[in-house]
Design a protein around this motif. Structure first.
Motif, PDB file in Angstrom:
ATOM      1  N   SER A 187     -18.683 -10.230  23.505  1.00  8.65           N
ATOM      2  CA  SER A 187     -19.459  -9.376  22.523  1.00  8.65           C
ATOM      3  C   SER A 187     -19.420  -7.816  22.607  1.00  8.65           C
ATOM      4  N   GLU A 188     -19.393  -7.444  24.111  1.00  6.47           N
ATOM      5  CA  GLU A 188     -19.303  -6.116  24.621  1.00  6.47           C
ATOM      6  C   GLU A 188     -17.942  -5.529  23.825  1.00  6.47           C
ATOM      7  N   LEU A 189     -16.883  -6.320  24.355  1.00  9.13           N
ATOM      8  CA  LEU A 189     -15.621  -5.893  24.014  1.00  9.13           C
ATOM      9  C   LEU A 189     -15.189  -6.092  22.565  1.00  9.13           C
ATOM     10  N   ILE A 190     -15.818  -6.885  21.652  1.00  6.16           N
ATOM     11  CA  ILE A 190     -15.528  -6.742  20.310  1.00  6.16           C
ATOM     12  C   ILE A 190     -16.240  -5.969  19.468  1.00  6.16           C
ATOM     13  N   THR A 191     -17.467  -5.330  20.047  1.00  2.90           N
ATOM     14  CA  THR A 191     -18.390  -4.364  19.686  1.00  2.90           C
ATOM     15  C   THR A 191     -17.621  -3.022  19.898  1.00  2.90           C
ATOM     16  N   ALA A 192     -17.005  -3.101  21.105  1.00  2.00           N
ATOM     17  CA  ALA A 192     -16.136  -1.789  21.332  1.00  2.00           C
ATOM     18  C   ALA A 192     -15.123  -1.472  20.492  1.00  2.00           C
ATOM     19  N   TYR A 193     -14.467  -2.603  20.421  1.00  2.22           N
ATOM     20  CA  TYR A 193     -13.130  -2.544  19.483  1.00  2.22           C
ATOM     21  C   TYR A 193     -13.685  -2.086  17.759  1.00  2.22           C
ATOM     22  N   ARG A 194     -14.709  -2.672  17.633  1.00  2.00           N
ATOM     23  CA  ARG A 194     -15.236  -2.322  16.191  1.00  2.00           C
ATOM     24  C   ARG A 194     -15.486  -0.935  15.868  1.00  2.00           C
ATOM     25  N   LEU A 195     -16.081  -0.303  17.001  1.00  2.00           N
ATOM     26  CA  LEU A 195     -16.396   1.018  16.983  1.00  2.00           C
ATOM     27  C   LEU A 195     -15.291   1.737  17.015  1.00  2.00           C
ATOM     28  N   ILE A 196     -14.278   1.480  17.810  1.00  2.00           N
ATOM     29  CA  ILE A 196     -12.943   2.167  17.958  1.00  2.00           C
ATOM     30  C   ILE A 196     -12.319   2.211  16.393  1.00  2.00           C
ATOM     31  N   ASN A 197     -12.156   0.988  15.763  1.00  2.00           N
ATOM     32  CA  ASN A 197     -11.796   0.837  14.638  1.00  2.00           C
ATOM     33  C   ASN A 197     -12.414   1.589  13.293  1.00  2.00           C
ATOM     34  N   ARG A 198     -13.690   1.523  13.542  1.00  2.20           N
ATOM     35  CA  ARG A 198     -14.379   2.377  12.562  1.00  2.20           C
ATOM     36  C   ARG A 198     -14.242   3.817  12.640  1.00  2.20           C
ATOM     37  N   GLY A 209      -4.403  10.839  12.112  1.00  6.16           N
ATOM     38  CA  GLY A 209      -4.191  11.006  13.573  1.00  6.16           C
ATOM     39  C   GLY A 209      -5.436  11.015  14.615  1.00  6.16           C
ATOM     40  N   ARG A 210      -6.381  10.580  14.231  1.00 11.17           N
ATOM     41  CA  ARG A 210      -7.657  10.584  15.005  1.00 11.17           C
ATOM     42  C   ARG A 210      -7.680   9.095  15.564  1.00 11.17           C
ATOM     43  N   ARG A 211      -7.587   9.385  16.958  1.00  5.02           N
ATOM     44  CA  ARG A 211      -7.663   7.986  17.636  1.00  5.02           C
ATOM     45  C   ARG A 211      -8.497   7.990  18.608  1.00  5.02           C
ATOM     46  N   ASN A 212      -9.487   6.916  19.117  1.00  3.39           N
ATOM     47  CA  ASN A 212     -10.148   6.895  20.212  1.00  3.39           C
ATOM     48  C   ASN A 212      -9.991   6.322  21.215  1.00  3.39           C
ATOM     49  N   MET A 213     -10.383   6.462  22.346  1.00  4.67           N
ATOM     50  CA  MET A 213     -10.171   5.370  23.811  1.00  4.67           C
ATOM     51  C   MET A 213     -11.591   5.125  24.234  1.00  4.67           C
ATOM     52  N   MET A 214     -11.800   3.871  24.457  1.00  5.59           N
ATOM     53  CA  MET A 214     -13.019   3.366  25.218  1.00  5.59           C
ATOM     54  C   MET A 214     -12.507   3.161  26.700  1.00  5.59           C
ATOM     55  N   PHE A 215     -13.482   3.531  27.578  1.00  9.01           N
ATOM     56  CA  PHE A 215     -13.296   3.234  28.974  1.00  9.01           C
ATOM     57  C   PHE A 215     -14.550   2.849  29.587  1.00  9.01           C
ATOM     58  N   TYR A 216     -14.427   2.007  30.758  1.00  7.33           N
ATOM     59  CA  TYR A 216     -15.441   1.438  31.413  1.00  7.33           C
ATOM     60  C   TYR A 216     -15.076   1.505  32.822  1.00  7.33           C
ATOM     61  N   ASN A 217     -15.943   2.455  33.713  1.00 12.49           N
ATOM     62  CA  ASN A 217     -15.705   2.653  35.004  1.00 12.49           C
ATOM     63  C   ASN A 217     -16.666   1.462  35.538  1.00 12.49           C
TER      64      ASN A 217
END
Ligand code: B4P
Length: 322
Positions: A118-129, A136-144
């Motif tokens: 659920s964390e992964l899909i929420t992150a993906y949906r946020l990027i998608n939105r 040309g607007r792109r976002n990257m999620m990162f998890y340290n």
């Protein structure tokens, strides 16, 4: 479901927080460099003033507080992202890029814990939105994750930054023209053969309609499994680090990548790296370090390897399997 106008909400909240001093933006200068030996492109941000930022867990009481337990309301974009009281979406208080955001768990969870579907899909949906391909607007999620990953806060948080426009990351080049597949023992994750550090990458499906939490979780665990092989070998070589499983996860709409980590700091360059460095986004706080990098961008490849593990490009899983 992540609200449709989330980008608008981020921008409004950001402008307000900046104006009212709730958010501290640090100006940076940028050098665009290319490593002639590996072909990897770098955006090197230089900001001496960040040296003055309070260090978490040290010094003043502000530094010791968990900033995600009761986040400042002026930084909250969505107080309940999915309507299930699990996640908040916040602005980063100390950004060097505009609209840097964080997805944090509402209840405390450890930054060392694995990401849930659920964390992964929420992150993906946020990027998608927040992405807009036409503009040309792109976002990257990162998890340290883990003590050697570059993370400074223990409360679980996934971060989102807009990628510089027209910037081609290492992972973009690897996945260009490739269709999605799930890595198996026959088909390994992608790695650039010229780059020295391990960076297990899979292309994600073109269409967001083909992405769900199961697919993301399977990609994530198949990449994580490759990383665990290093930690297992390591237990024998460096028993003091036994049980340490630090890694960086990076994800855009096009790909997912995991970089296993062996250190936070490169000794040869006296430079700390978090996940962003492994996409070519480097943050430098020291002029001397900047000058060295500008003199020869390839030293970054060596420094990134020092903080990671050697690439296994070209090897089959059974040669290094967990
Ligand atoms: P962590 O995962 O724990 O650590 P980090 O991103 O490596 O940032 P760090 O805090 O170590 O700072 P650094 O000098 O390296 O993330 C914690 C996050 O929570 C950070 O984003 C932090 O700013 C944020 N945070 C702390 N207190 C907060 C509060 N009260 N409310 C909301 N958020 C809070 O880097 C300085 C900044 O530049 C960081 O924001 C970092 O993420 C960002 N950054 C680093 N490298 C970058 C790059 N290459 N490109 C763009 N941004 C980069």
């Amino acid at each position: 479901m992540v609200s449709k106008n989330v980008l608008e909400l981020v921008e409004e909240k950001y402008d307000q927080a900046l104006k009212n001093g709730n958010l501290i933006f640090t100006e940076t200068s940028i050098d665009k460099l290319k490593d002639g030996e590996t072909g990897m492109k770098y955006h090197v941000r230089y900001t001496p003033s960040l040296n003055k930022k309070p260090v978490s867990g040290e010094g003043e009481s502000e530094g010791k507080k968990n900033p995600f337990e009761n986040p400042e309301k002026e930084l909250i974009v969505l107080d309940d992202v999915n309507g299930d009281s699990k996640f908040r979406f916040l602005l980063n208080k100390y950004p060097v890029v505009k609209n840097h955001t964080l997805l944090v768990t509402s209840e405390f969870q450890s930054q060392n814990s694995a990401l849930s579907p659920s964390e992964l899909i929420t992150a993906y949906r946020l990027i998608n939105r927040m992405d807009d391909e036409d503009e040309g607007r792109r976002n990257m999620m990162f998890y340290n994750s883990g003590s050697l990953s570059g993370s400074s806060q223990d409360h679980k948080h996934l971060q989102f930054i807009p990628l510089p426009s027209n910037f081609i990351t290492l992972q973009d080049s690897l996945c260009s023209g490739k269709s999605h597949y799930l890595p198996t023992s026959r088909e390994e994750p992608l790695q650039n053969e010229k780059v020295s550090f391990a960076h297990f990458t899979v292309p994600l499906p073109e269409s967001s309609d083909d992405v769900d939490e199961d697919l993301l979780a399977m990609c994530y665990f198949s990449l994580l499994q490759r990383s665990f092989t290093f930690f297992q070998d390591w237990a024998a070589e460096k028993p003091e680090l036994q049980g340490n499983t630090s890694y960086n996860l990076l994800m855009t709409k096009r790909w997912m990548c995991i970089v296993p980590r062996s250190s936070t700091t490169s000794k040869s360059l006296s430079l700390n790296f978090n996940a962003t460095a492994y996409a070519g986004l480097i943050l430098v706080k020291d002029q001397e370090v900047l000058d060295k990098i500008k003199g020869d961008a390839h030293i970054l490849d060596t420094a990134l390897l020092e903080c990671g593990f050697p690439s296994t490009a070209g090897q089959k899983t059974n040669e290094y399997d967990y």
